[in-house]
Every structure is written in structure tokens, then in C-alpha cells.
Design a protein around this motif. Structure first.
Motif, PDB file in Angstrom:
ATOM      1  N   GLU A 111       7.170  77.038 -53.221  1.00 45.17           N
ATOM      2  CA  GLU A 111       7.924  78.411 -53.409  1.00 45.17           C
ATOM      3  C   GLU A 111       8.700  78.310 -54.440  1.00 45.17           C
ATOM      4  O   GLU A 111       9.189  77.145 -54.780  1.00 45.17           O
ATOM      5  CB  GLU A 111       8.576  78.684 -51.758  1.00 45.17           C
ATOM      6  CG  GLU A 111       9.559  77.674 -51.659  1.00 45.17           C
ATOM      7  CD  GLU A 111       9.913  77.865 -50.170  1.00 45.17           C
ATOM      8  OE1 GLU A 111      11.343  78.050 -49.897  1.00 45.17           O
ATOM      9  OE2 GLU A 111       9.406  78.253 -49.050  1.00 45.17           O
ATOM     10  N   PRO A 112       9.364  79.492 -54.834  1.00 44.64           N
ATOM     11  CA  PRO A 112      10.413  79.342 -55.992  1.00 44.64           C
ATOM     12  C   PRO A 112      11.316  78.936 -55.503  1.00 44.64           C
ATOM     13  O   PRO A 112      11.742  78.785 -54.488  1.00 44.64           O
ATOM     14  CB  PRO A 112      10.608  80.907 -56.252  1.00 44.64           C
ATOM     15  CG  PRO A 112       9.334  81.613 -55.750  1.00 44.64           C
ATOM     16  CD  PRO A 112       8.823  80.670 -54.652  1.00 44.64           C
ATOM     17  N   GLU A 113      11.930  77.668 -56.415  1.00 43.63           N
ATOM     18  CA  GLU A 113      13.134  77.245 -56.344  1.00 43.63           C
ATOM     19  C   GLU A 113      14.286  77.985 -56.524  1.00 43.63           C
ATOM     20  O   GLU A 113      14.547  78.431 -57.349  1.00 43.63           O
ATOM     21  CB  GLU A 113      13.171  75.809 -56.957  1.00 43.63           C
ATOM     22  CG  GLU A 113      14.449  75.056 -56.658  1.00 43.63           C
ATOM     23  CD  GLU A 113      14.360  73.543 -57.431  1.00 43.63           C
ATOM     24  OE1 GLU A 113      15.390  72.897 -57.522  1.00 43.63           O
ATOM     25  OE2 GLU A 113      13.299  73.294 -58.215  1.00 43.63           O
ATOM     26  N   THR A 114      15.068  78.136 -55.388  1.00 50.49           N
ATOM     27  CA  THR A 114      16.378  78.909 -55.530  1.00 50.49           C
ATOM     28  C   THR A 114      17.588  77.855 -55.202  1.00 50.49           C
ATOM     29  O   THR A 114      17.496  76.951 -54.169  1.00 50.49           O
ATOM     30  CB  THR A 114      16.260  80.163 -54.749  1.00 50.49           C
ATOM     31  OG1 THR A 114      16.245  79.597 -53.143  1.00 50.49           O
ATOM     32  CG2 THR A 114      15.303  81.022 -55.252  1.00 50.49           C
ATOM     33  N   GLU A 115      18.722  78.053 -55.894  1.00 49.20           N
ATOM     34  CA  GLU A 115      19.687  77.363 -55.827  1.00 49.20           C
ATOM     35  C   GLU A 115      20.439  77.991 -54.734  1.00 49.20           C
ATOM     36  O   GLU A 115      21.009  79.226 -54.887  1.00 49.20           O
ATOM     37  CB  GLU A 115      20.595  76.975 -56.681  1.00 49.20           C
ATOM     38  CG  GLU A 115      21.751  76.001 -56.770  1.00 49.20           C
ATOM     39  CD  GLU A 115      22.491  75.801 -58.124  1.00 49.20           C
ATOM     40  OE1 GLU A 115      23.263  76.424 -58.423  1.00 49.20           O
ATOM     41  OE2 GLU A 115      21.996  74.929 -58.819  1.00 49.20           O
ATOM     42  N   SER A 116      21.012  77.514 -53.675  1.00 47.50           N
ATOM     43  CA  SER A 116      21.670  78.009 -52.541  1.00 47.50           C
ATOM     44  C   SER A 116      23.284  78.352 -53.257  1.00 47.50           C
ATOM     45  O   SER A 116      23.876  77.353 -53.952  1.00 47.50           O
ATOM     46  CB  SER A 116      21.915  76.865 -51.318  1.00 47.50           C
ATOM     47  OG  SER A 116      22.949  77.252 -50.644  1.00 47.50           O
ATOM     48  N   PRO A 117      23.744  79.568 -53.073  1.00 47.28           N
ATOM     49  CA  PRO A 117      25.115  79.799 -53.814  1.00 47.28           C
ATOM     50  C   PRO A 117      26.115  78.980 -53.050  1.00 47.28           C
ATOM     51  O   PRO A 117      26.932  78.478 -53.703  1.00 47.28           O
ATOM     52  CB  PRO A 117      25.282  81.055 -53.051  1.00 47.28           C
ATOM     53  CG  PRO A 117      23.773  81.853 -52.895  1.00 47.28           C
ATOM     54  CD  PRO A 117      22.928  80.566 -52.435  1.00 47.28           C
ATOM     55  N   SER A 118      26.022  78.557 -51.824  1.00 43.76           N
ATOM     56  CA  SER A 118      26.981  77.526 -51.174  1.00 43.76           C
ATOM     57  C   SER A 118      26.843  76.277 -51.715  1.00 43.76           C
ATOM     58  O   SER A 118      27.797  75.582 -51.975  1.00 43.76           O
ATOM     59  CB  SER A 118      26.743  77.534 -49.594  1.00 43.76           C
ATOM     60  OG  SER A 118      25.420  77.033 -49.253  1.00 43.76           O
ATOM     61  N   ALA A 119      25.740  75.722 -52.171  1.00 43.65           N
ATOM     62  CA  ALA A 119      25.486  74.489 -52.874  1.00 43.65           C
ATOM     63  C   ALA A 119      26.242  74.495 -54.070  1.00 43.65           C
ATOM     64  O   ALA A 119      26.932  73.448 -54.500  1.00 43.65           O
ATOM     65  CB  ALA A 119      23.958  73.991 -53.015  1.00 43.65           C
ATOM     66  N   ARG A 120      25.769  75.490 -54.787  1.00 45.20           N
ATOM     67  CA  ARG A 120      26.692  75.679 -56.158  1.00 45.20           C
ATOM     68  C   ARG A 120      28.312  75.617 -56.124  1.00 45.20           C
ATOM     69  O   ARG A 120      28.824  75.050 -56.878  1.00 45.20           O
ATOM     70  CB  ARG A 120      26.130  76.821 -56.897  1.00 45.20           C
ATOM     71  CG  ARG A 120      26.897  77.512 -58.144  1.00 45.20           C
ATOM     72  CD  ARG A 120      27.015  76.056 -59.137  1.00 45.20           C
ATOM     73  NE  ARG A 120      25.546  76.112 -59.958  1.00 45.20           N
ATOM     74  CZ  ARG A 120      25.435  74.978 -60.808  1.00 45.20           C
ATOM     75  NH1 ARG A 120      26.232  74.357 -61.134  1.00 45.20           N
ATOM     76  NH2 ARG A 120      24.137  74.836 -61.295  1.00 45.20           N
ATOM     77  N   GLY A 121      28.683  76.347 -54.937  1.00 47.64           N
ATOM     78  CA  GLY A 121      30.290  76.617 -54.701  1.00 47.64           C
ATOM     79  C   GLY A 121      30.733  75.060 -54.410  1.00 47.64           C
ATOM     80  O   GLY A 121      31.769  74.756 -54.964  1.00 47.64           O
ATOM     81  N   ASP A 122      29.925  74.295 -53.485  1.00 50.02           N
ATOM     82  CA  ASP A 122      30.422  73.080 -53.242  1.00 50.02           C
ATOM     83  C   ASP A 122      30.332  72.272 -54.167  1.00 50.02           C
ATOM     84  O   ASP A 122      31.273  71.429 -54.296  1.00 50.02           O
ATOM     85  CB  ASP A 122      29.263  72.627 -52.072  1.00 50.02           C
ATOM     86  CG  ASP A 122      29.645  73.122 -50.743  1.00 50.02           C
ATOM     87  OD1 ASP A 122      30.318  73.914 -50.720  1.00 50.02           O
ATOM     88  OD2 ASP A 122      28.499  72.905 -49.943  1.00 50.02           O
ATOM     89  N   LEU A 123      29.291  72.165 -55.311  1.00 52.21           N
ATOM     90  CA  LEU A 123      29.398  71.340 -56.426  1.00 52.21           C
ATOM     91  C   LEU A 123      30.583  71.740 -57.509  1.00 52.21           C
ATOM     92  O   LEU A 123      31.325  70.809 -57.668  1.00 52.21           O
ATOM     93  CB  LEU A 123      27.966  71.379 -57.202  1.00 52.21           C
ATOM     94  CG  LEU A 123      27.762  70.517 -58.487  1.00 52.21           C
ATOM     95  CD1 LEU A 123      27.928  68.987 -58.104  1.00 52.21           C
ATOM     96  CD2 LEU A 123      26.584  70.977 -58.758  1.00 52.21           C
ATOM     97  N   ASP A 124      30.790  72.844 -57.555  1.00 54.60           N
ATOM     98  CA  ASP A 124      31.767  73.552 -58.397  1.00 54.60           C
ATOM     99  C   ASP A 124      33.176  72.943 -57.849  1.00 54.60           C
ATOM    100  O   ASP A 124      33.845  72.606 -58.799  1.00 54.60           O
ATOM    101  CB  ASP A 124      31.669  74.882 -58.560  1.00 54.60           C
ATOM    102  CG  ASP A 124      30.580  75.428 -59.505  1.00 54.60           C
ATOM    103  OD1 ASP A 124      30.128  74.672 -60.169  1.00 54.60           O
ATOM    104  OD2 ASP A 124      30.443  76.503 -59.448  1.00 54.60           O
ATOM    105  N   ARG A 125      33.263  73.091 -56.614  1.00 54.40           N
ATOM    106  CA  ARG A 125      34.596  72.720 -55.968  1.00 54.40           C
ATOM    107  C   ARG A 125      34.841  71.310 -55.951  1.00 54.40           C
ATOM    108  O   ARG A 125      36.039  70.917 -56.506  1.00 54.40           O
ATOM    109  CB  ARG A 125      34.503  73.086 -54.360  1.00 54.40           C
ATOM    110  CG  ARG A 125      35.752  72.916 -53.652  1.00 54.40           C
ATOM    111  CD  ARG A 125      35.620  73.169 -52.172  1.00 54.40           C
ATOM    112  NE  ARG A 125      34.438  72.683 -51.292  1.00 54.40           N
ATOM    113  CZ  ARG A 125      34.225  71.391 -51.202  1.00 54.40           C
ATOM    114  NH1 ARG A 125      35.375  70.583 -51.326  1.00 54.40           N
ATOM    115  NH2 ARG A 125      33.193  71.060 -50.497  1.00 54.40           N
ATOM    116  N   VAL A 126      33.976  70.443 -55.703  1.00 55.49           N
ATOM    117  CA  VAL A 126      33.928  68.972 -55.624  1.00 55.49           C
ATOM    118  C   VAL A 126      34.420  68.448 -57.427  1.00 55.49           C
ATOM    119  O   VAL A 126      35.395  67.914 -57.395  1.00 55.49           O
ATOM    120  CB  VAL A 126      32.732  68.329 -55.280  1.00 55.49           C
ATOM    121  CG1 VAL A 126      32.824  66.785 -55.671  1.00 55.49           C
ATOM    122  CG2 VAL A 126      32.563  68.273 -53.738  1.00 55.49           C
TER     123      VAL A 126
END
Length: 182
Positions: A111-126
């Protein structure tokens, strides 16, 4: 068809993780065929032995890392990531420069790969806890797959300085996220 294959591979992986040796053999056999096709499309025709070596390296990595697979995620995406890193390592070892269009990996995705907004936010936060150059190094090397020389050049560092800076960044992230401070 792709969803059925994903379901089958994922079920075999889960049974293999639980200790079902027959399921594990079947998974590795099915995965081996897909890996051969994946690597063959990306390698020079004269590199047939390299293709087989990459298949074996990837299957071994899947075996060694099987407990890191998260059953809430698609199996084929996880397996593709392992294969992609093995291919990139091969190209780096042999100083081969390849550009692979993203469309070439579509057959791996169910299925199309979609990045979870929460994962992006977690990465940015870390990563925000690091200095900007270290953030860029972590993103370029660990997420984008650039070499240390390439990532260092982007921010004006030598390969050696980039290596030291990346090591310090990762050490800082590990200590902050494990509750251990220097």
C-alpha cells in the motif's frame, strides 16, 4: 495479490518468531526469490554472484534481526528496508554510484507508504535537542543513507569530523532517551 502476499509473509514471520521452524524456512524461501529479483534489477548483469551474495546477506540479516520486526507494521516494508541497506552497503564497499528511482521499489509495497505525522513529530522532537549540524548529520546518514563524506560535505565538515560529530550526536540521543546523562 500484493495484499495476499503481504498477509502470507507476515503470518510466516510471526510464526517463525514464535519458533515454528517450518514457517521460518518457508518465509526465507519466499523472501529469497523476491530478493533475487530485487537485487538483479539493480545490479549489472555481470554481477550474478553479487546478487546471490546480497540475497544471502539479507536473509542472514532478516534472521538475526527477526525479533526487531514490529508486527503492527507491514512485513514487506521492513524486509525492503533490510534489503535496501544491504544493497547500499554493497555499493559503498565497492565504490559504486547508483541512482535508483523510487518507482523501482513499488512492487515491494503493498500500500502507499505514508509517514505517520506523530512519527515525524517524534523524530523532530528527539532531534531538536541536538545542535543543527548534528541534526543534519543524523538525518543525512541514518535516515537518508548518505555516506559520512557526503553528509559532512553538505555541512562543511571532513569525513573524520562528520564521523566524530555523528558519534557524539547518537551518544547524546541514546543517553537522553534512556534516562542516563553524561
Amino acid at each position: 495479490m500484493a495484499a495476499e502476499l503481504e498477509d502470507r509473509l507476515k503470518a510466516l514471520m510471526l510464526r517463525g518468531q514464535a519458533g515454528d521452524a517450518a514457517a521460518w524456512r518457508e518465509l526465507l524461501t519466499l523472501l529469497g526469490g523476491r530478493l533475487r529479483a530485487y537485487f538483479a534489477r539493480r545490479m549489472d548483469r555481470s554481477a550474478a554472484s553479487d546478487v546471490e551474495d546480497l540475497v544471502q546477506e539479507t536473509l542472514l540479516a532478516v534472521h538475526r534481526r527477526r525479533m526487531t520486526y514490529d508486527p503492527t507494521q507491514p512485513f514487506t516494508a521492513w524486509a525492503h528496508a533490510v534489503a535496501r541497506y544491504k544493497l547500499i552497503d554493497h555499493w559503498r564497499r565497492n565504490r559504486i554510484r547508483q541512482h535508483v528511482p523510487i518507482d523501482d521499489v513499488a512492487e515491494w509495497l503493498t500500500e502507499p507508504e505514508t509517514e505517520s505525522p506523530s512519527a515525524r513529530g517524534d523524530l523532530d522532537r528527539v532531534l531538536s535537542s541536538l545542535p543543527e549540524k548534528q541534526q543534519r548529520l543524523v538525518r543525512d546518514v541514518k535516515i537518508e543513507g548518505l555516506s559520512l563524506a557526503e553528509a559532512g560535505a553538505r555541512i562543511g565538515l571532513s569525513e573524520g569530523a562528520a564521523k566524530v560529530s555523528l558519534h557524539r550526536a547518537l551518544k547524546a540521543l541514546i543517553s537522553r532517551n534512556s534516562g542516563v546523562e553524561d
